[in-house]
Design an enzyme around this catalytic site. Structure first.
Site, PDB file in Angstrom:
ATOM      1  N   GLY A  13       1.140  -1.330   0.270  1.00  0.00           N
ATOM      2  CA  GLY A  13      -0.030   0.026  -0.111  1.00  0.00           C
ATOM      3  C   GLY A  13       0.824   0.965  -0.281  1.00  0.00           C
ATOM      4  N   ARG A  74       1.294  -4.453  -5.857  1.00  0.00           N
ATOM      5  CA  ARG A  74       1.206  -6.513  -4.591  1.00  0.00           C
ATOM      6  C   ARG A  74       1.826  -7.280  -5.443  1.00  0.00           C
ATOM      7  NH1 ARG A  74      -3.092  -3.701  -1.101  1.00  0.00           N
ATOM      8  NH2 ARG A  74      -1.660  -3.275   0.168  1.00  0.00           N
ATOM      9  N   GLY A 104       5.603  -1.967   3.628  1.00  0.00           N
ATOM     10  CA  GLY A 104       5.454  -2.019   4.759  1.00  0.00           C
ATOM     11  C   GLY A 104       5.106  -3.700   5.480  1.00  0.00           C
ATOM     12  N   ASP A 105       4.472  -4.535   6.887  1.00  0.00           N
ATOM     13  CA  ASP A 105       5.663  -6.036   6.730  1.00  0.00           C
ATOM     14  C   ASP A 105       4.991  -6.890   5.398  1.00  0.00           C
ATOM     15  OD1 ASP A 105       2.069  -6.229   6.955  1.00  0.00           O
ATOM     16  OD2 ASP A 105       2.437  -7.298   8.977  1.00  0.00           O
ATOM     17  N   THR A 128       4.076   3.130   5.495  1.00  0.00           N
ATOM     18  CA  THR A 128       2.946   2.182   5.357  1.00  0.00           C
ATOM     19  C   THR A 128       2.088   3.953   6.949  1.00  0.00           C
ATOM     20  OG1 THR A 128       1.381   1.254   6.488  1.00  0.00           O
ATOM     21  CG2 THR A 128       3.811   0.792   7.593  1.00  0.00           C
ATOM     22  N   ASP A 130      -0.106   2.630   8.650  1.00  0.00           N
ATOM     23  CA  ASP A 130      -1.039   1.893   9.477  1.00  0.00           C
ATOM     24  C   ASP A 130       0.187   1.997  10.640  1.00  0.00           C
ATOM     25  OD1 ASP A 130      -2.412   0.858   7.837  1.00  0.00           O
ATOM     26  OD2 ASP A 130      -1.299  -1.167   7.196  1.00  0.00           O
ATOM     27  N   ASP A 132       2.454  -0.297  11.949  1.00  0.00           N
ATOM     28  CA  ASP A 132       2.321  -1.422  12.032  1.00  0.00           C
ATOM     29  C   ASP A 132       3.439  -2.756  12.504  1.00  0.00           C
ATOM     30  OD1 ASP A 132       2.593  -2.057  10.150  1.00  0.00           O
ATOM     31  OD2 ASP A 132       0.775  -3.599   9.783  1.00  0.00           O
ATOM     32  N   ARG A 174      -5.729  -1.721   9.036  1.00  0.00           N
ATOM     33  CA  ARG A 174      -5.057  -3.012   8.475  1.00  0.00           C
ATOM     34  C   ARG A 174      -5.635  -4.143   9.589  1.00  0.00           C
ATOM     35  NH1 ARG A 174      -1.108  -5.960   4.317  1.00  0.00           N
ATOM     36  NH2 ARG A 174      -2.500  -4.222   3.045  1.00  0.00           N
ATOM     37  N   ASN A 217     -25.139  15.044  23.485  1.00  0.00           N
ATOM     38  CA  ASN A 217     -26.133  14.470  22.599  1.00  0.00           C
ATOM     39  C   ASN A 217     -25.613  14.289  21.447  1.00  0.00           C
ATOM     40  OD1 ASN A 217     -28.356  15.425  25.030  1.00  0.00           O
ATOM     41  ND2 ASN A 217     -27.701  17.463  23.443  1.00  0.00           N
TER      42      ASN A 217
END
Ligand code: ADP
Ligand code: F6P
Length: 325
Positions: A13, A74, A104-105, A128, A130, A132, A174, A217
């Protein structure tokens, strides 16, 4: 022997700040007398031979741009030994003797396998939204995504307040809840439902039973997209059945969280990390991800970075709980 020609790619991503990282790696490598080759479309470009020599001008005027000029993809073939062999052969044809992988990972998992198989020095950058990856306080793109979430929630709050509604806003991440939790704190939301806590307790029941609306409210709850939380739709369906007194709406922020010009923080982080990646290669480091801890650059072995159990800081949960009464 120090690397003479580094290949650079973005994978998985996209994330705001990837361009700033490409720029920094390219310029740091050239500054240190290395050649640089840009590899398009992640690991796919290694197989399909979409590789181009990069000079300093190739990365001019990109620090402020979202997305990635190298494109991203990907690539299922790279998960097979045959695909990786094809990729390695192409790198050899281009004289590439080291790699910087920004992703990313999943991307760093692929890098780890490739590095082991072909004894190739690879340095990863955590790119990333994320956040993560273990071993780094923040990842490239996370701050910009958080700011985007905050701006969106600010807008939704106007209509939530006018109609006195309960909004469940789904954010990405994710399997991680960093965007949801910190997005909730930054936007003054009433609560966050995150996967790290979902298995331990029923966050929705607790939230409603403790009278989370207090004097208000209208309410905003950020929900991390993970299947563990059920996502915003899953949570809203439950509320409609179990707590029909609420006028509920759902908003899924989706891919707009990945776009936009990177924040100053992401540009600086990406630049520091890009320069550090080249330093690491020159220093003979391999198979490490560049991280940042307490404002210091660190080298984190791939095996640790991709462990997938980066913990949520308990203090953040507390800060959200107390600040939203
Ligand atoms: P991200 O890097 O954002 O987590 P993905 O999980 O989609 O994204 O991974 C990006 C790419 O990394 C995959 O399409 C694939 O090419 C490569 N990759 C991921 N996991 C592996 C693996 N186990 N073996 C080889 N390559 C992998
Ligand atoms: O990893 C980044 C990320 O945006 C996740 O937050 C999200 O789950 C996923 O990528 C979405 O992927 P895609 O762009 O393929 O829909």
């Amino acid at each position: 022997m120090p690397s003479k020609c580094v290949g650079i790619l973005t994978s998985g991503g996209d994330a705001p700040g990837m361009n700033a990282a490409i720029r920094a790696v390219t310029r740091a490598a050239i500054y240190n007398g290395m050649r640089v080759k840009g590899i398009y479309r992640g690991y796919k470009g290694m197989i399909t031979d979409e590789i181009e020599e990069f000079k300093t001008q190739n990365v001019s005027n990109i620090i402020q741009r979202g997305g990635t000029i190298l494109k991203t993809a990907r690539c299922a073939e790279f998960k097979t030994p045959e695909g990786r062999k094809q990729a390695y052969d192409k790198l050899m044809e281009h004289g590439i003797d080291s790699l910087v992988v920004i992703g990313g990972d999943g991307s760093l998992t692929g890098a780890r396998i490739f590095a082991d198989e072909y004894n190739m020095p690879i340095v990863g950058l955590p790119g990333t939204i994320d956040n993560d990856l273990w071993g780094t306080d923040i990842t490239i793109g996370y701050d910009t995504a958080l700011n985007t979430i905050m701006e969106c929630v600010d807008k939704i709050r106007d209509t939530a307040t006018s109609h006195e509604r309960l909004f469940f806003i789904e954010v990405m991440g994710r399997e991680a809840g960093f965007l949801a939790l910190n997005g909730a704190i930054a936007s003054g939301a009433e609560a966050a439902i995150i996967p790290e806590i979902s298995l331990e307790k029923d966050q929705l029941a607790e939230m409603i039973e403790t009278g989370f609306r207090k004097s208000k409210n209208s309410s905003i709850v950020l929900v991390a997209e993970s299947p563990v939380t059920g996502g915003a739709m899953g949570v809203a369906e439950r509320v409609k059945k179990e707590y029909p007194q609420f006028d509920v709406r759902v908003s899924i922020l989706g891919h707009l969280q990945r776009g936009g010009s990177p924040s100053a923080q992401d540009r600086i982080l990406a630049t520091r990390m890009g320069v550090a990646a080249v330093d690491a290669l020159l220093d003979g480091q391999r198979n490490v991800m560049i991280g940042i801890q307490n404002d210091q650059i660190v080298n984190v072995p791939f095996s640790k970075a991709i462990k997938k159990n980066k913990p949520i800081n308990e203090g953040l949960l507390n800060a959200l709980r107390i600040s939203s009464i």
